[in-house]
Design a protein around this motif. Structure first.
Motif, mmCIF file in Angstrom:
data_model
loop_
_atom_site.group_PDB
_atom_site.id
_atom_site.type_symbol
_atom_site.label_atom_id
_atom_site.label_comp_id
_atom_site.label_asym_id
_atom_site.label_seq_id
_atom_site.Cartn_x
_atom_site.Cartn_y
_atom_site.Cartn_z
ATOM 1 N N THR A 181 0.843 -1.193 0.000
ATOM 2 C CA THR A 181 0.000 0.000 0.000
ATOM 3 C C THR A 181 0.879 1.244 0.000
ATOM 4 O O THR A 181 2.068 1.173 0.348
ATOM 5 C CB THR A 181 -0.898 0.026 1.247
ATOM 6 N N SER A 190 0.885 3.598 2.132
ATOM 7 C CA SER A 190 1.377 3.850 3.493
ATOM 8 C C SER A 190 2.540 2.918 3.843
ATOM 9 O O SER A 190 3.467 3.318 4.556
ATOM 10 C CB SER A 190 0.251 3.732 4.515
ATOM 11 N N GLN A 191 2.526 1.685 3.341
ATOM 12 C CA GLN A 191 3.649 0.775 3.566
ATOM 13 C C GLN A 191 4.897 1.268 2.833
ATOM 14 O O GLN A 191 6.011 1.173 3.348
ATOM 15 C CB GLN A 191 3.305 -0.639 3.100
ATOM 16 N N ALA A 251 6.306 4.152 4.780
ATOM 17 C CA ALA A 251 6.974 3.646 5.984
ATOM 18 C C ALA A 251 8.371 3.127 5.645
ATOM 19 O O ALA A 251 9.331 3.357 6.388
ATOM 20 C CB ALA A 251 6.132 2.559 6.637
ATOM 21 N N GLN A 277 2.117 4.610 -4.808
ATOM 22 C CA GLN A 277 3.272 4.481 -3.937
ATOM 23 C C GLN A 277 4.340 5.516 -4.294
ATOM 24 O O GLN A 277 4.936 6.142 -3.414
ATOM 25 C CB GLN A 277 3.862 3.065 -4.021
ATOM 26 N N GLU A 326 3.222 9.069 -3.086
ATOM 27 C CA GLU A 326 3.325 9.259 -1.636
ATOM 28 C C GLU A 326 4.777 9.302 -1.163
ATOM 29 O O GLU A 326 5.127 10.097 -0.301
ATOM 30 C CB GLU A 326 2.531 8.187 -0.892
ATOM 31 N N TYR A 328 6.842 12.425 0.671
ATOM 32 C CA TYR A 328 7.668 12.284 1.870
ATOM 33 C C TYR A 328 9.095 12.754 1.601
ATOM 34 O O TYR A 328 9.685 13.478 2.411
ATOM 35 C CB TYR A 328 7.677 10.842 2.384
#
Length: 73
Positions: free
Chosen positions: A27, A29-30, A33, A55, A58, A62
């Motif tokens: 995902t 969010s993974q 991370a 991915q 995102e 970041y």
């Protein structure tokens, strides 16, 4: 996530290769991370994204906030 050192020709640097297992089920969010772990724990100076539009977006967001260059296809 597995990482391993790769040979590189940069003095005092370790190159890491991170594999997601064919990018199945990762995902956004993974992915973020994992990018955070690489930046904060491994102190990488560059991130590269190669698969998954959500991915990539995102992780790019970041990387911008962390002031780390991010390359993606």
């Amino acid at each position: 996530m597995r990482s391993r050192a790769l040979p590189c020709h940069l003095p005092d640097r370790e190159c890491l290769s991170v594999r997601w297992g064919c990018f199945v089920g990762v995902t956004p969010s993974q992915a973020v991370a994992a990018c955070k772990t690489l930046v904060q724990d491994k102190h990488v100076f560059l991130l590269v994204g190669a698969a998954g539009t959500d991915q990539i977006v995102e992780c790019a967001k970041y990387a911008a906030t962390a002031h780390i260059p991010y390359l993606a296809e």
